[in-house]
Design a protein around this motif. Structure first.
Motif, short mmCIF file in Angstrom:
data_model
loop_
_atom_site.label_atom_id
_atom_site.label_comp_id
_atom_site.label_asym_id
_atom_site.label_seq_id
_atom_site.Cartn_x
_atom_site.Cartn_y
_atom_site.Cartn_z
N GLY A 59 54.43 39.62 -12.47
CA GLY A 59 55.21 39.36 -11.26
C GLY A 59 55.93 38.03 -11.32
N ARG A 60 55.25 36.99 -11.76
CA ARG A 60 55.88 35.66 -11.88
C ARG A 60 57.04 35.68 -12.87
N GLN A 61 56.83 36.33 -13.99
CA GLN A 61 57.86 36.37 -15.03
C GLN A 61 59.09 37.17 -14.57
N ILE A 62 58.87 38.30 -13.93
CA ILE A 62 59.99 39.12 -13.46
C ILE A 62 60.76 38.38 -12.37
N THR A 63 60.04 37.76 -11.45
CA THR A 63 60.68 37.02 -10.36
C THR A 63 61.53 35.88 -10.88
N ALA A 64 61.09 35.22 -11.94
CA ALA A 64 61.82 34.08 -12.51
C ALA A 64 63.01 34.50 -13.37
N ALA A 65 63.10 35.77 -13.72
CA ALA A 65 64.14 36.24 -14.64
C ALA A 65 65.45 36.55 -13.91
N LYS A 66 66.50 36.62 -14.69
CA LYS A 66 67.82 37.01 -14.17
C LYS A 66 67.96 38.53 -14.23
N ASP A 67 68.92 39.04 -13.46
CA ASP A 67 69.18 40.47 -13.47
C ASP A 67 69.52 40.93 -14.89
N GLY A 68 69.20 42.20 -15.17
CA GLY A 68 69.44 42.75 -16.50
C GLY A 68 68.27 42.55 -17.44
N LEU A 69 67.11 42.19 -16.89
CA LEU A 69 65.91 41.95 -17.69
C LEU A 69 65.48 43.22 -18.42
N ILE A 70 65.08 43.05 -19.67
CA ILE A 70 64.50 44.13 -20.47
C ILE A 70 63.01 43.87 -20.55
N LEU A 71 62.21 44.87 -20.19
CA LEU A 71 60.76 44.73 -20.22
C LEU A 71 60.18 45.48 -21.40
N ALA A 72 59.24 44.84 -22.10
CA ALA A 72 58.55 45.49 -23.21
C ALA A 72 57.09 45.04 -23.17
N GLY A 73 56.21 45.90 -23.61
CA GLY A 73 54.81 45.54 -23.65
C GLY A 73 54.06 46.39 -24.65
N HIS A 74 52.92 45.87 -25.06
CA HIS A 74 52.09 46.57 -26.03
C HIS A 74 50.71 46.82 -25.43
N SER A 75 50.20 48.02 -25.59
CA SER A 75 48.84 48.39 -25.26
C SER A 75 48.52 48.07 -23.79
N LEU A 76 47.51 47.25 -23.55
CA LEU A 76 47.15 46.90 -22.17
C LEU A 76 48.34 46.29 -21.44
N PHE A 98 60.24 49.33 -22.18
CA PHE A 98 59.83 49.80 -23.51
C PHE A 98 58.34 49.59 -23.67
N LEU A 99 57.59 50.70 -23.71
CA LEU A 99 56.13 50.67 -23.67
C LEU A 99 55.56 51.16 -25.01
N VAL A 100 54.90 50.26 -25.70
CA VAL A 100 54.37 50.52 -27.03
C VAL A 100 52.87 50.76 -26.95
N ALA A 101 52.44 51.97 -27.27
CA ALA A 101 51.02 52.35 -27.31
C ALA A 101 50.26 52.02 -26.02
N PRO A 102 50.80 52.41 -24.85
CA PRO A 102 50.07 52.11 -23.62
C PRO A 102 48.92 53.10 -23.39
N PRO A 103 47.73 52.59 -23.06
CA PRO A 103 46.66 53.51 -22.68
C PRO A 103 46.95 54.12 -21.30
N PHE A 104 46.52 55.35 -21.10
CA PHE A 104 46.60 56.00 -19.79
C PHE A 104 45.18 55.98 -19.23
N TRP A 105 44.93 55.03 -18.35
CA TRP A 105 43.58 54.83 -17.81
C TRP A 105 43.26 55.97 -16.85
N ASN A 106 42.22 56.75 -17.18
CA ASN A 106 41.93 57.92 -16.35
C ASN A 106 40.46 58.22 -16.17
N GLY A 107 39.59 57.31 -16.53
CA GLY A 107 38.16 57.56 -16.40
C GLY A 107 37.64 57.27 -15.00
#
Length: 183
Positions: A59-76, A98-107
């Motif tokens: 949330g802090r990082q997105i709020t501080a960013a300018k429009d046109g932000l590209i989001l990417a993450g790995h796993s968790l 862009f989501l790289v190997a995200p777990p789908f938490w379902n337990g």
């Protein structure tokens, strides 16, 4: 002006160090036209605190960013990006996710509850932001069935499956970089 990418690390005791080559790969392949921002997310002991810290930092990082932000993450980090986007109102425009190997938490176990996506999460995601998922069939950490589950839940997203690369994609995110360039 360089395009900005926020890359969120995976979990684990040394997730930041382990995923640094992924962020570096993305920066190297994309070159100077892009800036990959790779903040370190500190994690405490309990999973509830981990979820709160990840979501708070995102949330802090997105709020501080300018429009046109590209989001990417790995796993968790990728799963926490999806959770944040589906549970919060975003004022910054997001060019792509862009989501790289995200777990789908379902337990049903207590420790998984703070990580799970809410019912109907897909309807709460930003409508104008394309979402991409990446998974290697030989991932030894996140089972391939999680990728299949996301495909069922988000039929409008783009799904890229690779035969080899493991959980860390052999530290090569050129497949992700190609999609980012094509935005």
């Amino acid at each position: 002006m360089r395009k900005q990418i926020l890359f969120i690390q995976g979990g684990g005791d040394d997730g930041y160090t382990t995923d640094a080559p992924l962020a570096a790969s993305l920066q190297q392949v994309l070159g100077n036209e892009y800036r990959v921002h790779y903040p370190q997310v500190q994690a405490d002991e309990t999973i509830i605190e981990v979820a709160q810290q990840w979501l708070g930092e995102i949330g802090r990082q997105i709020t501080a960013a300018k429009d046109g932000l590209i989001l990417a993450g790995h796993s968790l980090g990728a799963s926490m990006l999806l959770k944040y986007l589906s549970e919060n109102s975003i004022k910054t425009s997001i060019a792509g996710v862009f989501l790289v190997a995200p777990p789908f938490w379902n337990g049903d176990q207590d420790w998984q509850q703070p990580l799970k996506l809410q019912e109907g999460f897909a309807n709460q995601l930003p409508k104008k932001s394309p979402i991409f998922f990446y998974q290697c069939r030989d991932d030894e950490v996140v089972p391939f069935e999680h990728f299949t589950r996301y495909r069922q839940e988000l039929p409008g997203a783009v799904f890229r499956e690779l035969d080899k690369g493991g959980h860390q994609f052999n530290n090569d995110l050129s497949v992700v970089a190609a999609d980012i360039r094509n935005l």
